[in-house]
Motif scaffolding. Structure first.
Motif, PDB file in Angstrom:
ATOM      1  N   ASP A  53      45.994  53.772  17.106  1.00  0.00           N
ATOM      2  CA  ASP A  53      46.875  52.660  17.476  1.00  0.00           C
ATOM      3  C   ASP A  53      46.711  51.477  16.527  1.00  0.00           C
ATOM      4  O   ASP A  53      47.694  50.777  16.222  1.00  0.00           O
ATOM      5  N   ALA A  54      45.486  51.227  16.065  1.00  0.00           N
ATOM      6  CA  ALA A  54      45.256  50.127  15.122  1.00  0.00           C
ATOM      7  C   ALA A  54      45.988  50.382  13.804  1.00  0.00           C
ATOM      8  O   ALA A  54      46.557  49.451  13.202  1.00  0.00           O
ATOM      9  N   ILE A  55      45.991  51.632  13.352  1.00  0.00           N
ATOM     10  CA  ILE A  55      46.701  51.985  12.121  1.00  0.00           C
ATOM     11  C   ILE A  55      48.208  51.812  12.313  1.00  0.00           C
ATOM     12  O   ILE A  55      48.908  51.223  11.469  1.00  0.00           O
ATOM     13  N   LYS A  56      48.730  52.309  13.435  1.00  0.00           N
ATOM     14  CA  LYS A  56      50.162  52.181  13.718  1.00  0.00           C
ATOM     15  C   LYS A  56      50.578  50.717  13.793  1.00  0.00           C
ATOM     16  O   LYS A  56      51.626  50.319  13.254  1.00  0.00           O
ATOM     17  N   LEU A  59      50.817  49.199  10.357  1.00  0.00           N
ATOM     18  CA  LEU A  59      52.002  49.673   9.637  1.00  0.00           C
ATOM     19  C   LEU A  59      53.251  48.909  10.060  1.00  0.00           C
ATOM     20  O   LEU A  59      54.183  48.725   9.269  1.00  0.00           O
ATOM     21  N   ASP A  60      53.276  48.450  11.291  1.00  0.00           N
ATOM     22  CA  ASP A  60      54.417  47.665  11.764  1.00  0.00           C
ATOM     23  C   ASP A  60      54.422  46.256  11.179  1.00  0.00           C
ATOM     24  O   ASP A  60      55.449  45.568  11.228  1.00  0.00           O
ATOM     25  N   LYS A  61      53.265  45.820  10.620  1.00  0.00           N
ATOM     26  CA  LYS A  61      53.175  44.475  10.026  1.00  0.00           C
ATOM     27  C   LYS A  61      53.352  44.543   8.516  1.00  0.00           C
ATOM     28  O   LYS A  61      54.371  44.141   7.982  1.00  0.00           O
ATOM     29  N   VAL A  62      52.337  45.058   7.831  1.00  0.00           N
ATOM     30  CA  VAL A  62      52.438  45.254   6.388  1.00  0.00           C
ATOM     31  C   VAL A  62      51.507  46.396   6.011  1.00  0.00           C
ATOM     32  O   VAL A  62      50.316  46.366   6.326  1.00  0.00           O
ATOM     33  N   ALA A  63      52.051  47.421   5.372  1.00  0.00           N
ATOM     34  CA  ALA A  63      51.244  48.597   5.023  1.00  0.00           C
ATOM     35  C   ALA A  63      50.377  48.335   3.806  1.00  0.00           C
ATOM     36  O   ALA A  63      49.223  48.761   3.748  1.00  0.00           O
ATOM     37  N   PHE A  64      50.937  47.596   2.821  1.00  0.00           N
ATOM     38  CA  PHE A  64      50.241  47.440   1.544  1.00  0.00           C
ATOM     39  C   PHE A  64      50.578  46.094   0.925  1.00  0.00           C
ATOM     40  O   PHE A  64      51.735  45.666   0.954  1.00  0.00           O
ATOM     41  N   ALA A  65      49.562  45.435   0.387  1.00  0.00           N
ATOM     42  CA  ALA A  65      49.756  44.219  -0.398  1.00  0.00           C
ATOM     43  C   ALA A  65      48.696  44.225  -1.488  1.00  0.00           C
ATOM     44  O   ALA A  65      47.504  44.299  -1.194  1.00  0.00           O
ATOM     45  N   HIS A  66      49.095  44.168  -2.735  1.00  0.00           N
ATOM     46  CA  HIS A  66      48.165  44.306  -3.855  1.00  0.00           C
ATOM     47  C   HIS A  66      47.229  43.097  -3.927  1.00  0.00           C
ATOM     48  O   HIS A  66      47.657  41.945  -3.811  1.00  0.00           O
ATOM     49  N   GLN A 276      41.510  57.055   7.633  1.00  0.00           N
ATOM     50  CA  GLN A 276      42.086  56.494   6.418  1.00  0.00           C
ATOM     51  C   GLN A 276      41.045  56.627   5.314  1.00  0.00           C
ATOM     52  O   GLN A 276      39.839  56.602   5.585  1.00  0.00           O
ATOM     53  N   PRO A 277      41.472  56.747   4.054  1.00  0.00           N
ATOM     54  CA  PRO A 277      40.503  56.737   2.951  1.00  0.00           C
ATOM     55  C   PRO A 277      40.043  55.303   2.664  1.00  0.00           C
ATOM     56  O   PRO A 277      40.844  54.461   2.256  1.00  0.00           O
ATOM     57  N   ALA A 310      44.205  50.684   5.580  1.00  0.00           N
ATOM     58  CA  ALA A 310      42.859  51.266   5.588  1.00  0.00           C
ATOM     59  C   ALA A 310      41.857  50.288   6.175  1.00  0.00           C
ATOM     60  O   ALA A 310      40.951  50.681   6.911  1.00  0.00           O
ATOM     61  N   ALA A 311      42.012  48.993   5.871  1.00  0.00           N
ATOM     62  CA  ALA A 311      41.092  47.986   6.408  1.00  0.00           C
ATOM     63  C   ALA A 311      41.240  47.857   7.920  1.00  0.00           C
ATOM     64  O   ALA A 311      40.246  47.706   8.639  1.00  0.00           O
ATOM     65  N   ALA A 312      42.466  47.933   8.410  1.00  0.00           N
ATOM     66  CA  ALA A 312      42.676  47.893   9.864  1.00  0.00           C
ATOM     67  C   ALA A 312      41.995  49.084  10.527  1.00  0.00           C
ATOM     68  O   ALA A 312      41.397  48.958  11.610  1.00  0.00           O
ATOM     69  N   CYS A 313      42.079  50.229   9.883  1.00  0.00           N
ATOM     70  CA  CYS A 313      41.383  51.420  10.375  1.00  0.00           C
ATOM     71  C   CYS A 313      39.881  51.192  10.394  1.00  0.00           C
ATOM     72  O   CYS A 313      39.215  51.444  11.395  1.00  0.00           O
TER      73      CYS A 313
END
Length: 439
Positions: A53-56, A59-66, A276-277, A310-313
């Motif tokens: 659920d934390a991963i999901k 993903l609803d917020k922001v999946a990736f930010a460099h 998550q990796p 991955a950090a949320a995971c």
């Protein structure tokens, strides 16, 4: 026809389709007890709803930010959580995507630290034989398993390797475990003096050696003396807890049980629990401030470092371990597993040593219990046991080359922290069946 490049081109593994608790299921419906967590990864078991659920939600917020442009809320939260539970002066977290990246980053940070301190002659690493630190060139160079290193020899860095702390095979009969621990640690000081103290930047070791030596725990006092030697000569202590950390051995950080703290720590595997990796390198405030007050720029990086999802995971996984007090459960179930292994294999003619801490256990196999003579490598005992156990519905982690990269066989066990007593019984029963079928 598959277009996947597999680990072994002559093997066609079954398709994993689902997991629940301590079990994985393939496409045929066959059930497998995951007694090694893959490779000491799946500490929470499979299909943990809170982590999923934390991963999901992320993903609803922001999946990736460099990270060249942004930090993220989950990355900041995970770093805070790790440091609030970390030993010693560890103060900063560098998030990566796995264990090899963590150890590679540690090696490069150690080098840059000394350059920025004005001691560029410090560029040598000392590590140990029969340790494993990952598969990138730097990490593989630090690793001391000759079989893994052999074909890549011309590409590897020049790293010194001292003997491991391997009580079962290297302690003399006239030594106590404590005396042996001090003697084993002395090899580090001897090597520092041989190389020249002003040339050595770091010593890297696994607190409890995993894949290549089978849950090999140190002798009493070994790491306290290692810490003293590093301090005496100004050598950074890098502890690789990629496999043995995050609660696996009965404390959140494995080194806590030896009463020490590193200058740099590496974690992964159990940090993401397979969901998550993710991995991380942690360093002290002193190391960070040296970079901060110097160039201000760590000359290293990967695209996916600090990945928000991955950090949320990772935050959810570590929170589960802490909030459910799973470290205490690891100690309890680790003792229960140790008792079952001792009862079943303690006098087995082909089991030389039972070792480990918490839910990180090793079984060293021998041709003769009294002689400690290993099986002939041509027999391929470890590989055959892995195959036989898998046929029984048991996932474990046998490896060959325990002694020197060629000789010796062991089985590594690292089941999920949630494993129940009846599953421990199933583990030992199926393991005995597999060993008997092969030997």
């Amino acid at each position: 026809m598959s277009h996947i490049f597999p680990r072994h081109t002559r093997q066609a593994p079954p398709v994993a389709v689902s997991g629940e608790g301590c079990y994985l299921f393939d496409a045929s419906g066959k059930q497998y007890l995951d007694a090694s967590g893959g490779a000491a990864v799946s500490c929470l078991g499979h299909n943990n709803a809170i982590v999923v659920d934390a991963i999901k939600a992320q993903l609803d917020k922001v999946a990736f930010a460099h990270t060249g442009f942004f930090t993220s809320e989950p990355a900041e939260a995970l770093a805070d959580l790790l440091i609030s539970n970390a030993p010693g002066d560890l103060d900063r977290v560098y998030l990566v995507s796995g264990g090899s990246e963590a150890t590679e980053a540690a090696i490069k940070l150690a080098r840059q630290y000394w350059v920025e301190k004005g001691e560029p002659k410090r560029g040598k690493i000392i590590a140990r034989k029969q340790s494993y630190h990952g598969n990138t060139i730097g990490a593989l160079s630090a690793g001391g398993n000759e079989w893994r290193r052999a074909q890549f020899g011309p590409l590897l860095l020049d790293v010194s390797h001292i003997d491991p702390c391997y009580e079962y095979r290297l302690k003399r009969d006239d030594e106590t475990p404590e005396e042996y621990g001090l003697r084993a640690a002395q090899a580090l000081e001897d090597e520092i003096l041989r190389l020249g103290p002003d040339t050595v930047m770091a010593f890297m070791a696994e607190p409890v050696v995993g894949a290549t030596a089978g849950a090999l725990a140190p002798a009493p006092g070994y790491f306290k003396r290692i810490r003293e030697i590093c301090d005496k000569y100004g050598v950074l202590l890098i502890l690789d807890e990629v496999m043995c950390g995050m609660g696996r051995t009965g404390s959140l950080f494995a080194c806590e049980q030896d009463g020490i703290a590193p200058d740099i720590a590496c974690i992964a595997k159990g940090l993401g629990a397979g969901y998550q990796p993710i991995g991380a390198m942690l360093c002290t405030s002193q190391i960070y401030e040296t970079i901060e007050q110097g160039s201000g720029f760590f000359q290293h990086g990967h695209t996916y470092i600090g990945h928000p999802t991955a950090a949320a995971c990772g935050h959810a996984v570590v929170s589960e371990i802490i909030n459910r007090d799973l470290v205490s459960r690891v100690r309890k179930q680790g003792d229960a597993l140790s008792e079952r292994l001792a009862s079943r294999f303690g006098q087995h003619p082909h089991v030389g040593d039972l070792r480990g801490r918490g839910l990180f256990r090793g079984v060293e196999l021998v041709a003769g219990r009294d002689s400690k003579e290993p099986f002939d490598p041509s027999r391929g005992v470890a590989a055959k046991i892995k195959k036989a156990a898998f046929a029984e519905g048991l996932i474990c982690y046998p490896m060959s080359g325990t002694i020197d990269g060629q000789r010796g066989d062991h089985i590594l066990l690292a089941p999920p922290f949630i494993i129940e007593d009846e599953q421990l019984d199933e583990l030992v029963e199926k393991l005995e069946t597999a060993i008997s079928a092969v030997i």
